[in-house]
Design a protein around this motif. Structure first.
Motif, PDB file in Angstrom:
ATOM      1  N   PRO A 141       7.755  44.357  30.521  1.00 33.91           N
ATOM      2  CA  PRO A 141       7.412  43.164  30.815  1.00 33.91           C
ATOM      3  C   PRO A 141       8.634  42.451  31.035  1.00 33.91           C
ATOM      4  O   PRO A 141       9.293  42.141  29.901  1.00 33.91           O
ATOM      5  N   ALA A 142       9.087  41.813  32.079  1.00 31.33           N
ATOM      6  CA  ALA A 142      10.551  41.063  31.968  1.00 31.33           C
ATOM      7  C   ALA A 142      10.172  40.006  30.967  1.00 31.33           C
ATOM      8  O   ALA A 142      11.417  39.865  30.263  1.00 31.33           O
ATOM      9  N   GLY A 143       9.309  39.480  30.716  1.00 27.04           N
ATOM     10  CA  GLY A 143       9.261  38.271  29.659  1.00 27.04           C
ATOM     11  C   GLY A 143       9.496  38.767  28.257  1.00 27.04           C
ATOM     12  O   GLY A 143       9.505  37.919  27.385  1.00 27.04           O
ATOM     13  N   ARG A 144       9.173  39.986  28.063  1.00 24.97           N
ATOM     14  CA  ARG A 144       9.410  40.624  26.725  1.00 24.97           C
ATOM     15  C   ARG A 144      10.805  41.515  26.515  1.00 24.97           C
ATOM     16  O   ARG A 144      11.086  42.110  25.518  1.00 24.97           O
ATOM     17  N   ALA A 145      11.503  41.470  27.601  1.00 26.36           N
ATOM     18  CA  ALA A 145      12.701  42.424  27.662  1.00 26.36           C
ATOM     19  C   ALA A 145      13.586  42.114  26.598  1.00 26.36           C
ATOM     20  O   ALA A 145      14.175  42.871  25.729  1.00 26.36           O
TER      21      ALA A 145
END
Length: 193
Positions: A141-145
């Motif tokens: 997910p973008a938030g965990r990249a």
């Protein structure tokens, strides 16, 4: 902390910059002979503690810098990654970025000469920020990249412009031997506890 790959006394290793010198971590950390292996093993915190308590083995000015990650699994570059560059090339901003690859043989370490190929007189520099991925993943997910980014470094992404323009693909102008420079070091994003 600053981590680097280097050559000293004919031996390739990796280490940490300390007091204008280099602590040779590669000779001390069992199971890790390259900086890439250290990152993949998640042992940056251990390396930081070791470097903090160890005197430098080599003066910084006596080593030869190698590319920060001399043995990358892959090098993926994002082309046309800021508006001014898009404008100067006459292209338009798109929703999806232009991606291309470089090969390990196309890069040298800090302070090593980059080579203009004989087949071109249109050799250009591009100062870039390199993100080194240290933790594998897929469908992130973008938030965990950013959890997968081990650290940051400098990259002179040398471009052979006339070859780059041969087609719509950038590859031809980005892969000449020793045409880019990676380093001097990696600044880790997280040292752990």
């Amino acid at each position: 902390m600053k981590l680097l790959s280097f050559i000293a006394n004919g031996r390739t290793s990796f280490g940490a910059v300390k007091d204008n010198g280099v602590v040779d971590l590669g000779s001390r950390m069992t199971g890790c002979t390259t900086l890439r292996q250290l990152l993949e093993a998640g042992r940056v915190a251990e390396a930081a503690k070791l470097a903090a308590t160890t005197a430098p083995d080599h003066p910084l000015d006596s080593i030869t810098f190698a590319p920060v990650i001399p043995d990358p699994g892959k090098i993926i570059c994002v082309g046309l990654n800021y508006r001014d560059h898009v404008a100067e090339t006459g292209r338009t901003v798109t929703e999806k970025p232009a991606l291309f690859v470089r090969f390990p043989c196309s890069q040298v370490g800090h302070l090593q000469p980059i080579m203009k190929p004989k087949v071109s007189d249109d050799f250009d520099y591009e100062g870039e920020l390199a993100l080194v991925i240290g933790k594998a993943g897929r469908h992130i997910p973008a938030g965990r990249a950013l959890d997968h980014v081990a650290g940051y470094s400098c990259y002179n992404e040398g471009s052979i412009r006339d070859w780059q323009r041969h087609t719509s693909q950038f590859l031809a102008g980005k892969t000449f031997a020793e045409s880019g420079s990676f380093g001097p070091w990696l600044v880790p994003t997280f040292l752990g506890t």
